[in-house]
Design an enzyme around this catalytic site. Sequence first.
Site, PDB file in Angstrom:
ATOM      1  N   CYS A   1       5.935 -31.451  -2.528  1.00 42.85           N
ATOM      2  CA  CYS A   1       4.889 -32.478  -2.622  1.00 42.85           C
ATOM      3  C   CYS A   1       3.523 -31.861  -2.308  1.00 42.85           C
ATOM      4  O   CYS A   1       3.355 -31.188  -1.296  1.00 42.85           O
ATOM      5  CB  CYS A   1       5.169 -33.608  -1.630  1.00 42.85           C
ATOM      6  SG  CYS A   1       3.887 -34.876  -1.647  1.00 42.85           S
TER       7      CYS A   1
ATOM      8  N   CYS B   1      11.919 -32.148  -1.489  1.00 42.25           N
ATOM      9  CA  CYS B   1      10.821 -33.012  -1.946  1.00 42.25           C
ATOM     10  C   CYS B   1       9.602 -32.854  -1.041  1.00 42.25           C
ATOM     11  O   CYS B   1       8.469 -32.827  -1.513  1.00 42.25           O
ATOM     12  CB  CYS B   1      11.270 -34.466  -2.003  1.00 42.25           C
ATOM     13  SG  CYS B   1      12.026 -35.054  -0.482  1.00 42.25           S
TER      14      CYS B   1
ATOM     15  N   CYS C   1      14.171 -33.002  -7.173  1.00 45.91           N
ATOM     16  CA  CYS C   1      15.432 -33.595  -6.717  1.00 45.91           C
ATOM     17  C   CYS C   1      16.356 -33.858  -7.904  1.00 45.91           C
ATOM     18  O   CYS C   1      17.550 -33.596  -7.846  1.00 45.91           O
ATOM     19  CB  CYS C   1      15.162 -34.886  -5.945  1.00 45.91           C
ATOM     20  SG  CYS C   1      16.642 -35.499  -5.112  1.00 45.91           S
TER      21      CYS C   1
ATOM     22  N   CYS D   1       0.999 -41.439  -1.922  1.00 51.46           N
ATOM     23  CA  CYS D   1       1.571 -40.854  -3.146  1.00 51.46           C
ATOM     24  C   CYS D   1       0.532 -40.848  -4.274  1.00 51.46           C
ATOM     25  O   CYS D   1      -0.118 -41.850  -4.534  1.00 51.46           O
ATOM     26  CB  CYS D   1       2.792 -41.659  -3.573  1.00 51.46           C
ATOM     27  SG  CYS D   1       3.524 -41.081  -5.108  1.00 51.46           S
TER      28      CYS D   1
ATOM     29  N   CYS E   1       6.204   3.482   8.918  1.00 52.99           N
ATOM     30  CA  CYS E   1       5.622   3.693   7.590  1.00 52.99           C
ATOM     31  C   CYS E   1       6.721   4.002   6.573  1.00 52.99           C
ATOM     32  O   CYS E   1       7.442   4.989   6.717  1.00 52.99           O
ATOM     33  CB  CYS E   1       4.606   4.833   7.656  1.00 52.99           C
ATOM     34  SG  CYS E   1       3.766   5.055   6.085  1.00 52.99           S
TER      35      CYS E   1
ATOM     36  N   THR F   1       5.369  -2.349   7.492  1.00 55.79           N
ATOM     37  CA  THR F   1       5.434  -2.915   6.143  1.00 55.79           C
ATOM     38  C   THR F   1       6.826  -2.789   5.527  1.00 55.79           C
ATOM     39  O   THR F   1       7.642  -1.972   5.962  1.00 55.79           O
ATOM     40  CB  THR F   1       4.405  -2.232   5.240  1.00 55.79           C
ATOM     41  OG1 THR F   1       4.651  -0.823   5.279  1.00 55.79           O
ATOM     42  CG2 THR F   1       2.996  -2.507   5.729  1.00 55.79           C
TER      43      THR F   1
ATOM     44  N   CYS G   1       2.503 -37.668  -8.840  1.00 58.36           N
ATOM     45  CA  CYS G   1       2.647 -36.465  -9.670  1.00 58.36           C
ATOM     46  C   CYS G   1       4.084 -36.289 -10.124  1.00 58.36           C
ATOM     47  O   CYS G   1       4.350 -35.621 -11.115  1.00 58.36           O
ATOM     48  CB  CYS G   1       2.195 -35.222  -8.903  1.00 58.36           C
ATOM     49  SG  CYS G   1       3.259 -34.792  -7.516  1.00 58.36           S
TER      50      CYS G   1
ATOM     51  N   ASN H   1       0.831  -1.204   0.000  1.00 66.02           N
ATOM     52  CA  ASN H   1       0.000   0.000   0.000  1.00 66.02           C
ATOM     53  C   ASN H   1       0.857   1.242   0.000  1.00 66.02           C
ATOM     54  O   ASN H   1       2.004   1.232   0.442  1.00 66.02           O
ATOM     55  CB  ASN H   1      -0.921  -0.002   1.227  1.00 66.02           C
ATOM     56  CG  ASN H   1      -0.200   0.471   2.473  1.00 66.02           C
ATOM     57  OD1 ASN H   1      -0.148   1.660   2.755  1.00 66.02           O
ATOM     58  ND2 ASN H   1       0.379  -0.455   3.233  1.00 66.02           N
TER      59      ASN H   1
HETATM   60  C1  LIG Z   1      -3.406   0.059   3.864  1.00 65.19           C
HETATM   61  C2  LIG Z   1      -2.487  -0.014   5.050  1.00 65.19           C
HETATM   62  C3  LIG Z   1      -2.292   1.099   5.816  1.00 65.19           C
HETATM   63  C4  LIG Z   1      -1.480   1.049   6.918  1.00 65.19           C
HETATM   64  N1  LIG Z   1      -1.345   2.137   7.676  1.00 65.19           N
HETATM   65  C5  LIG Z   1      -0.606   2.086   8.809  1.00 65.19           C
HETATM   66  C6  LIG Z   1      -0.556   3.177   9.686  1.00 65.19           C
HETATM   67  O1  LIG Z   1      -1.185   4.208   9.470  1.00 65.19           O
HETATM   68  N2  LIG Z   1       0.194   3.091  10.806  1.00 65.19           N
HETATM   69  C7  LIG Z   1       0.910   1.957  11.085  1.00 65.19           C
HETATM   70  O2  LIG Z   1       1.574   1.922  12.126  1.00 65.19           O
HETATM   71  N3  LIG Z   1       0.877   0.885  10.280  1.00 65.19           N
HETATM   72  C8  LIG Z   1       0.128   0.935   9.145  1.00 65.19           C
HETATM   73  N4  LIG Z   1       0.055  -0.177   8.345  1.00 65.19           N
HETATM   74  C9  LIG Z   1       0.842  -1.369   8.695  1.00 65.19           C
HETATM   75  C10 LIG Z   1       0.032  -2.391   9.502  1.00 65.19           C
HETATM   76  O3  LIG Z   1      -0.378  -1.886  10.726  1.00 65.19           O
HETATM   77  C11 LIG Z   1       0.828  -3.668   9.779  1.00 65.19           C
HETATM   78  O4  LIG Z   1       1.992  -3.346  10.480  1.00 65.19           O
HETATM   79  C12 LIG Z   1       1.250  -4.384   8.518  1.00 65.19           C
HETATM   80  O5  LIG Z   1       0.214  -4.339   7.561  1.00 65.19           O
HETATM   81  C13 LIG Z   1       1.648  -5.846   8.777  1.00 65.19           C
HETATM   82  O6  LIG Z   1       0.602  -6.615   9.278  1.00 65.19           O
HETATM   83  P1  LIG Z   1      -0.304  -7.605   8.355  1.00 65.19           P
HETATM   84  O7  LIG Z   1       0.613  -8.491   7.622  1.00 65.19           O
HETATM   85  O8  LIG Z   1      -1.243  -8.279   9.301  1.00 65.19           O
HETATM   86  O9  LIG Z   1      -1.058  -6.704   7.401  1.00 65.19           O
HETATM   87  C14 LIG Z   1      -0.787  -0.140   7.232  1.00 65.19           C
HETATM   88  C15 LIG Z   1      -1.005  -1.281   6.461  1.00 65.19           C
HETATM   89  C16 LIG Z   1      -1.854  -1.220   5.388  1.00 65.19           C
HETATM   90  C17 LIG Z   1      -2.105  -2.449   4.567  1.00 65.19           C
HETATM   91  S1  SF4 Z   2      15.432 -34.608   0.843  1.00 64.83           S
HETATM   92 FE1  SF4 Z   2      14.259 -35.125  -0.964  1.00 64.83          FE
HETATM   93  S2  SF4 Z   2      14.866 -33.578  -2.502  1.00 64.83           S
HETATM   94 FE2  SF4 Z   2      16.414 -33.476  -0.882  1.00 64.83          FE
HETATM   95  S3  SF4 Z   2      18.048 -34.866  -1.521  1.00 64.83           S
HETATM   96 FE3  SF4 Z   2      16.654 -36.124  -0.262  1.00 64.83          FE
HETATM   97  S4  SF4 Z   2      15.236 -37.017  -1.734  1.00 64.83           S
HETATM   98 FE4  SF4 Z   2      16.263 -35.297  -2.829  1.00 64.83          FE
END
Ligand SMILES: Cc1cc2nc3c(=O)[nH]c(=O)nc-3n(C[C@H](O)[C@H](O)[C@H](O)COP(=O)(O)O)c2cc1C
Ligand code: SF4
Lengths: 449, 434
Positions: free
Chosen positions: B390, B386, B357, B347, B139, B205, B350, B77
């Site tokens: 899966c 893997c 791997c 399994c 912010c 964010t 797929c 945002n």
């Molecule tokens: C549209 C939008 C506006 C936001 N405005 C603010 C704000 O004004 N003040 C603030 O501290 N964080 C703001 N945030 C951040 C959120 O509070 C929060 O820290 C962030 O989105 C991570 O949390 P989430 O993953 O649950 O969204 C905003 C986030 C979004 C999406």
């Molecule tokens: S964990 Fe799975 S992907 Fe990784 S080496 Fe072993 S068989 Fe291959």
Amino acid sequence: MTNSSWTPGVVPGRLPAEAYALNFADLHPPLDPHEAAVAADRCYFCHDAPCITACPTSIDIPLFIRQISTGTPEAAARTIFEQNILGGMCARVCPTETLCEEACVREAAEGKPVEIGRLQRYATDTLMKAGVHPFTRGPATGKRVAVVGAGPAGLSCAHRLAMLGHDVTIVEAKEKPGGLNEYGIASYKTVEGFAQAEVAWLMQIGGIELRNGVALGRDVTLDELADSYDAVFLGIGLPGAYDIAGVAGNGIGSAVEFIRTLRQSTDLSGLPIGRNVVVIGGGMTAIDAAVQSRLLGAENVAVVYRRGRERMAASPYEQELAASKGVRLVFNAQPVAAHHGADGALEAVEFAYVADTPEGLRETGETIRLPADQVHVAIGQWLEPLGDALADVELDGTKLAVFEGGKVAPFGNVWAGGDCAAGGEDLTVTAVAEGRDAAMSIHAALSAA
Amino acid sequence: MADLRTEFAGIASPNPFWLASAPPTDKAYNVVRAFRAGWGGVVWKTLGEEGPPVVNVNGPRYGAVWGADRRLLGLNNIELITDRPLEVNLREIKEVKRDWPDRAMVVSLMVPCEEQAWKAILPLVEETGADGIELNFGCPHGMSERGMGSAVGQVPEYIEMVTRWCKQTTRMPVIVKLTPNITDIRKPARAAKAGGADAVSLINTINSITSVDLDSFAPEPTIDGKGSHGGYCGPAVKPIALSMVSEIARDAETAGMPISGIGGVTTWRDAAEFLTLGAGNVQVCTAAMTYGFKVVQEMISGLSEWMDRKGFASVAEVSGRAVPNVTDWQHLNLNYVTKARIDQDLCIKCGRCYAACEDTSHQAIAMKPGRVFEVIDAECVACNLCVNVCPVEDCITMERLAPGSVDPRTGRTVQPDYANWTTHPNNPAATAAE
Ligand SMILES: Cc1cc2nc3c(=O)[nH]c(=O)nc-3n(C[C@H](O)[C@H](O)[C@H](O)COP(=O)(O)O)c2cc1C
Ligand code: SF4
Ligand SMILES: Cc1cc2nc3c(=O)[nH]c(=O)nc-3n(C[C@H](O)[C@H](O)[C@H](O)COP(=O)(O)OP(=O)(O)OC[C@H]3O[C@@H](n4cnc5c(N)ncnc54)[C@H](O)[C@@H]3O)c2cc1C
């Protein structure tokens, strides 16, 4: 409307006028972009995907679905057409429940495969609606190839040859190209004249001359073709329908003939249909004839098959479709006689119950009579109408024997594919695969020469 | 049923689920419905100083990243702090707190980095009866260009200074909200503590461009042909937030300071994970913006179910449970040997494990006739790829080789004792194990 489902005999117009369009509408309506996006997201992009193996034309299904999901249905269509130039028709008519979708790992995971057929239709429709033909011809080779029959096998072969730079002449006995796409496939699988539109689209590749109304055997011989062309491909399908000894006369006809008439009719309300219809057979043709009889307004429709349900060639999905349309399925009964009334009209067909034993079918001694004004016989097709036009060609059973790359013997430059050739299921997609592969084999032979 | 009541930095709430300062908390109308739905508290959308409020863009302010079926995985945002007049917000905060005394009411603040500006707004907030304040030093767009938000949060000295001004002026608990747009999250956390903060909250964010419009060649969201980086949040940022929360919880200087965990909390499980890594409660924004206020009901039922199953009576018992198990790579046990195991009954064939791997790992999966996939122990390094690719849960698992057995890949016997890189012979700086 003067008639109804209860009107006795074989009469047209059993339904209100508006019912026909509704009954014969698209069985699986096309996906809209949102539905396609949701459906495409379900694909796991499997390694060496089992759906590809299950597709007779080996379309790279995970790739084309990924192309849909990333917003490039045109690229998806190209992926499909590279393997299967009739991918548009196949998307509509393939019994996907026994092919790609049966193999889908999400069928194993949740009993709900990715909707491969409908996604294929979404992609191919997008490109075809734009009028785009995605391929161009290679440099001219100067070689000329005759293709006999403009069904899926012939069209697929012709397109691939034209793409590779050869000049192709198709000779087709009928008035219209398309083979069973035009004359056989159930109406509700290929609506709005798709078969002809598809042929016109396919022909945009150029280099293909289509000669309708020219029949091998009647107008030209195989020797003449083999002499005057560098190579010949036979894609004549199985033009004759088997009939049943002792079950003949008024009201009894072949199912393919009934369907052909239906497919060519411009006014379904004018098509006579019985009140009591009996279909004899156990394959896709039987189901199609039965379902379309119901859709035309027949009151009672029964499919009678001489073996058990598990042996039926029609898939469980097709059987369910028939049942959902009100068709009755009768198993383990074979026809023994047709009974006509004093006026000559068909009244009933008599069946003997049979047991499927290791020694073959054995009548149990019990019989039933099913009332019938109309019988469609759907017990298979064969090469019979060709007479001795193919007298020299080696057979494998009742079909043309094919050798490496689809060659027939004893000619040096004749290939065959599709229903007329031995091997493979009698499906549109198999015919396309065999036509394409024969074209590659012809190309290799002509390039070496 | 487990008791979800929490006391965070002296602020009580009926459950640990608060709405983060963002559009869901921008007005009484929203907050009242959020409380009705069950949210334990809110951090009111950030208030600015008195006078004409900020203005937002009038075109799109969000960009997004989607997963399968267009599930929203990440949101960004370019919105600013509240664009409503200060008096209106304060009046509504007061009314809502009066009507919902049991819910936590924290007010987020962002004013210019001057002592006078902070000292002027605090009494006004105090007068509303709010439970605490959160200093928005996070912010990353717009406000930072004006020397506020992350422009302050990226300079630990400013954090400490502003925090101190606030602590000197108000009786209310002070929560400092941190920006993740910084190299070492422990530095601003330590600064907050040094300034006297009662708690930190994180993350705000992350600087981001979610996508580019390939017709107009401009970043999304696009305003008249141009775009600006925005702040990224939602499920996609959770791993980053978890790691930062754990670093602060593990840091000797800040250990014990209350942490409000924020970033991608979408289900009860996410919340529980934040708690175990040291958070005392969680704040949620994107999940509410995606699904509406009702999501909290799943979070509440899920968390208390899980706590009951585990026998935890209170949120405090959960908090920090996983912190002792967060360690440095060099302390991981190199004698812990596992191999991938594929459950043939689960399994679905797929082949994604094979592709992964074979093409990008260690060629340790054999594809046998009939699409049977089997792990080749002599090649498997136990990387877990893997398992991760899966599509069927629990179809591929990692199983430990018992001490005393031979690892077919190395030919060595698996040792029962713990040994890490610090003692490994390949480590030039190794200290002798003996
Ligand atoms: C549209 C939008 C506006 C936001 N405005 C603010 C704000 O004004 N003040 C603030 O501290 N964080 C703001 N945030 C951040 C959120 O509070 C929060 O820290 C962030 O989105 C991570 O949390 P989430 O993953 O649950 O969204 C905003 C986030 C979004 C999406
Ligand atoms: S964990 Fe799975 S992907 Fe990784 S080496 Fe072993 S068989 Fe291959
Ligand atoms: C009623 C019915 C329904 C079906 N439904 C399905 C379905 O839903 N899905 C599916 O996959 N398959 C279906 N099939 C099978 C499918 O239609 C065939 O497998 C496919 O059409 C075979 O293609 P082809 O090119 O080999 O033969 P055809 O499609 O039969 O084409 C052969 C062409 O050769 C022409 N020809 C014949 N003799 C001569 C001659 N002497 N000279 C010149 N030209 C000649 C014919 O006129 C025709 O155009 C159905 C078949 C029938 C009969």
